[in-house]
Structure formats: structure tokens, C-alpha cells
Design a protein around this motif. Structure first.
Motif: not given
Length: 220
Positions: A128-140
Motif C-alpha cells: 500500500y502507498r499511503p503517501l501517493d497524493a494527487p498533487i505534491p505537498m509537504i505537511v506539518v
């Protein structure tokens, strides 16, 4: 904004059989959005200067500490997202994440990288790839007690974890605990259910005031 909101609602806040455990992908996303505690900022450009992005993330580390509420149970639900919707080379995100994660963890917060095709495996299901997102982002976001599997890689990360959640432990005891955890870092992590504190946070997000918008805020 709409892409982030839809992804958060339809993916992060939803159950997923591929995850390898029960419950939503991230149990904190739904209560965070219900209390209007998710902020979004944007870095434009297909090839932004790495030094500029690094400066923005350093500012995000300081800004996150001031976002309301700074006290109380709801404070852990705050999320600050920096999106780079036009970015073409996603290696920039991986490089800055690897470079800056230690500084964020030392302050008791987590730094996460997300982008299309991110191949980081899931904790309970390696396919499973939980960090696959529709657009690139960095989250705090705030560090949680359940984050320890993501901090085993570096002794200083685990030291920050123990310092935050077990401040009463003497320094030499913390050192022993960290060494034991590091020694077992290659072992599989068992799937866990919501901790009591997580259930309490979820309940808190449903009370104390009128319903809130599920839309993320903009904070540049």
C-alpha cells in the motif's frame, strides 16, 4: 484548495481495506477539518528554487506553533499543508523532507511528504502507498504517540519522541529506551486500534460549538 479538500475527505478520512488495519487512513483528518484546523499555503512554479522552498518550510515550522488553538486537546489537530501544484521534479520534496525532518521532530511535530506516485510503503501493508497524493505537498502536524514506528530510523528522533511523551523519565533511562527501540527497528509493527487519547480527540472535535467548515484555510 478543492483538490486538497477532496483528497482529505475521500481518501485520508475514509476507511481503506488496503491499509492493513481498521479505521480511516488518518484518524485525525476528519476531526481536524470539522474544527476548521487545516491550513493550506501554496508555492507556485514548476521549478521553484530549493533554497526558497527550504525557507518557506522553515517559516512553516515557526508558523505552526502559533496557529490557534495553541493549548488544549484540539491543538494536536492543527495541520499546515504546503502544496506545490506545478512542481515537476518530486525529488525536491524527498530531499527537503530528509534534510528537515530532524529539525521538525526535535520540536515535537511531524513532517510528511506526499506526491503523485510516492512509493513509500505502508506500515501494515507493504504493497500500500499511503503517501501517493494527487498533487505534491509537504505537511506539518503534531507528533502523536502512535508515530513511534516512523521515528525508529534515527536515535535523535526517538529521543524527541520520548522527551515529548515521557518527560519525567531521567536522561539515562531515556537513553536505554531509545537504544532498545532502535535495536528492534526492522521488526514488523503490529496494527493497532485507536488509543484512548485519539478517541477523546475525536469526541472533542464533535463538541464545543457550532459545526465548522470542512474547507481548508489558506495561510501564506
Amino acid at each position: 484548495m478543492d483538490v486538497v479538500r477532496m483528497w482529505a475527505e475521500d481518501h485520508l478520512a475514509a476507511d481503506n481495506q488496503e491499509l492493513g488495519r481498521d479505521g480511516p487512513v488518518c484518524p485525525y483528518v476528519a476531526p481536524s477539518m470539522r474544527r476548521d484546523l487545516m491550513w493550506v499555503g501554496r508555492i507556485p512554479g514548476a521549478r521553484p528554487w530549493p533554497s526558497f522552498v527550504r525557507l518557506v518550510l522553515s517559516d512553516a515550522m515557526e508558523l505552526y506553533r502559533t496557529l490557534p488553538p495553541t493549548e488544549g486537546g484540539a491543538a494536536v489537530l492543527r495541520t499546515l499543508i504546503t502544496v506545490l501544484p506545478d512542481l515537476q521534479d518530486y525529488t525536491l520534496i524527498d530531499e527537503l523532507h530528509a534534510e528537515l525532518k530532524g529539525a521538525f521532530v526535535a520540536r515535537g511535530v511531524m513532517l510528511g511528504q506526499f506526491y503523485p506516485g510516492c512509493d513509500q510503503p505502508g506500515l501494515w501493508n507493504k504493497d500500500y502507498r499511503p503517501l501517493d497524493a494527487p498533487i505534491p505537498m509537504i505537511v506539518v502536524r503534531s507528533m502523536m504517540t502512535t508515530d513511534f514506528p516512523f521515528l525508529l530510523e534515527q536515535p535523535e528522533w526517538m529521543s524527541a519522541y520520548v522527551k515529548k511523551f515521557a518527560p519525567a523519565l531521567p536522561a539515562h533511562v531515556r537513553h536505554v529506551v531509545v537504544n532498545r527501540l532502535i535495536a528492534a527497528r526492522t521488526a514488523d509493527v503490529e496494527a493497532y486500534q485507536l488509543e484512548p487519547e485519539e478517541v477523546e480527540i475525536e469526541a472533542l472535535a464533535r463538541t464545543n460549538g457550532k459545526p465548522v467548515s470542512a474547507g481548508p484555510h489558506r495561510s501564506d
